[in-house]
Design an enzyme around this catalytic site. Structure first.
Site, PDB file in Angstrom:
ATOM      1  N   LYS A 191       0.851  -1.384  -0.133  1.00  0.00           N
ATOM      2  CA  LYS A 191       0.113   0.116  -0.378  1.00  0.00           C
ATOM      3  C   LYS A 191       0.974   1.334   0.163  1.00  0.00           C
ATOM      4  O   LYS A 191       1.790   1.157   0.949  1.00  0.00           O
ATOM      5  CB  LYS A 191      -0.639  -0.214   0.886  1.00  0.00           C
ATOM      6  CG  LYS A 191      -1.830   1.544   1.542  1.00  0.00           C
ATOM      7  CD  LYS A 191      -2.494   1.172   3.181  1.00  0.00           C
ATOM      8  CE  LYS A 191      -2.751   3.284   3.090  1.00  0.00           C
ATOM      9  NZ  LYS A 191      -4.134   2.226   4.273  1.00  0.00           N
ATOM     10  N   LYS A 226     -10.240  13.841   7.870  1.00  0.00           N
ATOM     11  CA  LYS A 226      -9.125  12.787   9.135  1.00  0.00           C
ATOM     12  C   LYS A 226      -9.594  14.238  10.281  1.00  0.00           C
ATOM     13  O   LYS A 226      -9.831  15.162   9.336  1.00  0.00           O
ATOM     14  CB  LYS A 226      -7.959  11.924   8.859  1.00  0.00           C
ATOM     15  CG  LYS A 226      -7.987  10.895   8.715  1.00  0.00           C
ATOM     16  CD  LYS A 226      -6.811  10.134   8.756  1.00  0.00           C
ATOM     17  CE  LYS A 226      -6.308   9.462   7.781  1.00  0.00           C
ATOM     18  NZ  LYS A 226      -7.330   8.359   8.420  1.00  0.00           N
ATOM     19  N   ASP A 233       1.406   6.588   5.237  1.00  0.00           N
ATOM     20  CA  ASP A 233       1.247   5.772   5.151  1.00  0.00           C
ATOM     21  C   ASP A 233       0.726   4.681   3.607  1.00  0.00           C
ATOM     22  O   ASP A 233       0.236   4.265   3.119  1.00  0.00           O
ATOM     23  CB  ASP A 233      -0.358   5.998   4.409  1.00  0.00           C
ATOM     24  CG  ASP A 233      -1.817   5.582   4.778  1.00  0.00           C
ATOM     25  OD1 ASP A 233      -1.071   4.418   5.352  1.00  0.00           O
ATOM     26  OD2 ASP A 233      -2.661   5.955   4.481  1.00  0.00           O
ATOM     27  N   ASP A 280     -11.996   7.127   3.829  1.00  0.00           N
ATOM     28  CA  ASP A 280     -10.530   6.604   4.373  1.00  0.00           C
ATOM     29  C   ASP A 280     -10.122   5.291   4.780  1.00  0.00           C
ATOM     30  O   ASP A 280      -9.558   5.112   5.040  1.00  0.00           O
ATOM     31  CB  ASP A 280     -10.696   7.565   6.092  1.00  0.00           C
ATOM     32  CG  ASP A 280      -9.749   8.040   6.341  1.00  0.00           C
ATOM     33  OD1 ASP A 280      -8.902   7.649   5.938  1.00  0.00           O
ATOM     34  OD2 ASP A 280     -10.189   8.582   7.585  1.00  0.00           O
ATOM     35  N   GLU A 285      -9.285   3.764   2.790  1.00  0.00           N
ATOM     36  CA  GLU A 285      -8.881   2.966   1.442  1.00  0.00           C
ATOM     37  C   GLU A 285      -7.464   2.526   0.988  1.00  0.00           C
ATOM     38  O   GLU A 285      -7.546   2.170  -0.582  1.00  0.00           O
ATOM     39  CB  GLU A 285      -8.399   4.742   0.658  1.00  0.00           C
ATOM     40  CG  GLU A 285      -6.734   4.913   1.075  1.00  0.00           C
ATOM     41  CD  GLU A 285      -6.460   5.116   2.749  1.00  0.00           C
ATOM     42  OE1 GLU A 285      -7.911   5.618   3.167  1.00  0.00           O
ATOM     43  OE2 GLU A 285      -5.625   5.153   3.385  1.00  0.00           O
ATOM     44  N   ARG A 300      -7.342  -0.041   1.189  1.00  0.00           N
ATOM     45  CA  ARG A 300      -7.916  -1.638   0.444  1.00  0.00           C
ATOM     46  C   ARG A 300      -8.518  -1.549  -0.563  1.00  0.00           C
ATOM     47  O   ARG A 300      -8.390  -2.527  -1.334  1.00  0.00           O
ATOM     48  CB  ARG A 300      -9.624  -2.076   1.151  1.00  0.00           C
ATOM     49  CG  ARG A 300     -10.211  -1.406   2.299  1.00  0.00           C
ATOM     50  CD  ARG A 300     -11.046  -1.706   3.298  1.00  0.00           C
ATOM     51  NE  ARG A 300     -10.022  -1.316   4.432  1.00  0.00           N
ATOM     52  CZ  ARG A 300     -11.451  -1.398   5.679  1.00  0.00           C
ATOM     53  NH1 ARG A 300     -12.096  -2.304   5.934  1.00  0.00           N
ATOM     54  NH2 ARG A 300      -9.839  -0.843   6.646  1.00  0.00           N
TER      55      ARG A 300
HETATM   56  N1  BES Z   1      -3.623   4.503   6.635  1.00  0.00           N
HETATM   57  C1  BES Z   1      -5.052   4.695   7.983  1.00  0.00           C
HETATM   58  C2  BES Z   1      -4.638   3.639   9.609  1.00  0.00           C
HETATM   59  C3  BES Z   1      -3.553   4.218   9.958  1.00  0.00           C
HETATM   60  C4  BES Z   1      -4.406   4.170  10.768  1.00  0.00           C
HETATM   61  C5  BES Z   1      -2.517   3.698   9.671  1.00  0.00           C
HETATM   62  C6  BES Z   1      -3.470   4.972  12.180  1.00  0.00           C
HETATM   63  C7  BES Z   1      -1.586   4.207  11.023  1.00  0.00           C
HETATM   64  C8  BES Z   1      -1.712   5.623  11.646  1.00  0.00           C
HETATM   65  C9  BES Z   1      -6.325   3.630   6.465  1.00  0.00           C
HETATM   66  O1  BES Z   1      -6.416   4.061   5.757  1.00  0.00           O
HETATM   67  C10 BES Z   1      -7.008   4.295   7.569  1.00  0.00           C
HETATM   68  O2  BES Z   1      -7.732   5.730   7.528  1.00  0.00           O
HETATM   69  N2  BES Z   1      -8.493   3.178   8.004  1.00  0.00           N
HETATM   70  C11 BES Z   1      -9.113   3.630   9.061  1.00  0.00           C
HETATM   71  C12 BES Z   1     -10.528   2.444   9.071  1.00  0.00           C
HETATM   72  C13 BES Z   1     -12.017   2.525   8.815  1.00  0.00           C
HETATM   73  C14 BES Z   1     -12.890   3.419   7.798  1.00  0.00           C
HETATM   74  C15 BES Z   1     -12.727   1.909   8.832  1.00  0.00           C
HETATM   75  C16 BES Z   1      -9.596   3.095  10.263  1.00  0.00           C
HETATM   76  O3  BES Z   1      -8.386   2.922  10.728  1.00  0.00           O
HETATM   77  O4  BES Z   1      -9.910   4.468  11.199  1.00  0.00           O
HETATM   78 ZN    ZN Z   2      -5.037   4.962   4.948  1.00  0.00          ZN
HETATM   79 MN    MN Z   3      -7.308   6.315   5.360  1.00  0.00          MN
END
Ligand code: BES
Ligand code: ZN
Ligand code: MN
Length: 496
Positions: A258, A270, A281, A340, A342, A344
């Site tokens: 990713k 966010k 990321d 968010d 994204e 996946r």
């Molecule tokens: N890049 C983030 C995950 C992340 C969070 C990485 C903190 C490193 C530190 C990912 O794209 C994301 O935003 N995931 C969401 C998923 C949710 C919307 C189902 C999350 O973890 O809140």
């Molecule tokens: Zn992300």
């Molecule tokens: Mn995200």
């Protein structure tokens, strides 16, 4: 940093080992004898107990040629492994890196389960990893903030065997540093096109690099990847890096990363606090990039293809909306309920492409996919999911050996159900706050072909560490997590 293997070193500072209870090992005992017991006296006065990372710092002892002696604890000798030696060396280097000293002598001892040659090689590895800095944008460093250490001598009997090992490890260190650099670069400098250019440089060490632009991706039907990218003025890239070190025609192992060069969340924006961290990321893509560099530099006898999906997730005028339904290269449709989630989405097309184009014997994807994995495992273990017992065990033991541990989490049909939706083939979130990391893994699994051995590694907690984490082998931020594990896995399982 210059690393040399010698039988007797000389320099500004020397570091020796002591074990739990505060006992010097052989090298330290010899030094203490030369100093007429002053080192042991200092340890006693400091109430030194020899715990891992504990230091007694002795200045100008009489009778030895060093201006400074560091006695550094390694804990219980019986429990010590190669990583113990690396951390020992890392503590020494971090302690003196900017101290004014130019040369450090490490005197590692053999341990119950670490041979002398292994100890020497691990000392070199630890010293190199601990010496890493990302100072590219610091133009006003004061003299006492700048590294002064230029050379580390590993002093031991029979240095040649240790040197031979350490020379091979140097390739892996280069890979780790490449990954750390990529994660550390700011998002205005590192975006999909510039990331792709840095991968292009791997051609100079014998990799084949292919860069796909949005027109090609559109033709291939990568609607999920392009849907994430469409909110940004930076066009997406999908890069395949091939290393053909194995026999002709043998199937490659595929590593997929990713690479979200910045994740604002998109329209599902966010919160502001700490959003800068989302420059990291692309840690999965960085791990893949670093691994490709490491295996190319050491000329691994294996066929490996690294595929990275590079996008910026922005809330622009053309950004995708919650509720959009996108097509994927696999033919399956996705209802995007949260922009968010994204990672996946881009992985869906990237893992499909990797399978479709390269017909790998196994596929491992790495992604900073979910905040939930940090809730579950903190910054100590990556979350690992797999449909293949042998692959799962091989990853676990490779991570264990390299100080990059993983913890396996479950997959099952009951979790898979959580991403069903009446509106499309699947949705990209469960819609309730349950098992966030597993739901992410189940989503990626829908794009893994039947019979393909696959593992997913959620490295959101391990690609970088924020907060008060002191790691003797890592800078405060980017760890380069994954490079060592994958390199070891390839060496153990896929090399001819
Ligand atoms: N890049 C983030 C995950 C992340 C969070 C990485 C903190 C490193 C530190 C990912 O794209 C994301 O935003 N995931 C969401 C998923 C949710 C919307 C189902 C999350 O973890 O809140
Ligand atoms: Zn992300
Ligand atoms: Mn995200």
């Amino acid at each position: 940093m210059d690393i040399r293997f010698v039988t007797a070193g000389g320099g500004d500072v020397v570091a020796v080992m002591a074990t739990d209870g505060g006992d010097l090992l052989a090298a330290g005992k010899a030094l203490d004898a030369a100093a007429s017991g002053r080192i042991a006296k200092a340890m006693k006065a400091a109430n030194f107990r020899g715990g891992a990372g504990q230091v007694t710092d002795i200045l100008a002892p009489d009778g030895v040629d060093f201006a400074r002696v560091l006695v550094i604890g390694i804990g219980k000798a019986d429990a010590a492994d190669g990583m113990t030696v690396e951390r020992w060396a890392g503590h020494a280097v971090k302690r003196v890196l900017t101290s004014g000293a130019e040369k450090l002598v490490l005197q590692p001892d053999a341990l119950p389960s670490v041979s002398k040659a292994e100890a020497g090689a691990h000392a070199a590895m630890g010293a190199r990893l601990a010496g890493y800095r990302f100072d590219t944008y610091r133009t006003k460093l004061k003299p006492d903030q700048k590294p002064t250490l230029t050379a580390v001598e590993i002093a031991m009997d029979g240095p040649a065997a240790a040197k031979a090992r350490a020379d091979k490890d140097a390739a892996v260190v280069e890979g780790v540093f490449f990954a750390r650099d990529l994660v550390s670069e700011p998002p205005n400098v590192l975006y999909p096109e510039s990331f792709a250019e840095r991968l292009r440089d791997l051609e100079t060490i014998g990799c084949e690099v292919e860069v796909l632009e949005p027109e090609t991706m559109a033709r291939l039907g990568m609607g999920a990847l392009l849907g994430v990218a469409q909110g940004s003025s930076r066009p997406a890239r999908l890069v395949a890096v091939k290393w053909n070190g194995g026999s002709k025609g043998s199937k490659p192992i595929a590593l997929v990363g990713k690479g979200v060069t910045f994740d604002t969340g998109g329209i599902s924006l966010k919160p502001g606090a700490g959003m800068d961290e989302m420059k990291g990321d692309m840690g999965g893509a960085a791990a893949v990039a670093g691994t490709m560099k490491a295996i190319a530099l050491r000329k691994a006898k294996a066929n490996v293809v690294g595929v990275v999906a590079l996008v910026e997730n922005m809330p622009g005028a053309n950004a995708q909306r919650p509720g959009d339904i996108v097509n994927t290269m696999s033919g399956q449709t996705i209802e995007v309920l949260n922009t968010d989630a994204e990672g996946r989405l881009i992985l869906a097309d990237a893992v499909w492409y990797a399978q479709d184009k390269y017909e790998p014997s196994a596929l491992i994807d790495l992604a900073t996919l979910t905040g939930a994995v940090i809730v579950a495992l903190g910054h100590e273990n990556a979350g690992m999911f797999s449909n293949d017992e042998d692959l799962a065990h091989a990853i676990t033991s490779a991570g264990q050996a390299e100080g990059e541990p993983v913890w396996r989490l479950p997959l099952s049909a009951a979790y898979d159900k959580l991403i069903d939706t009446p509106n499309a083939d699947m949705k990209n979130i469960a819609g309730k706050p349950v098992a966030g990391s597993i739901v992410g893994a189940q989503f990626v699994k829908r794009f893994i072909k039947d019979g393909m051995p696959w593992a997913h590694m959620d490295i959101a907690g391990t690609a970088w560490k924020s907060g008060p984490y002191e790691d003797p082998l890592s800078p405060a931020w980017a760890t380069g997590y994954g490079v060592r594990l994958l390199n070891r896995l390839i060496q153990n399982r896929y090399e001819e």
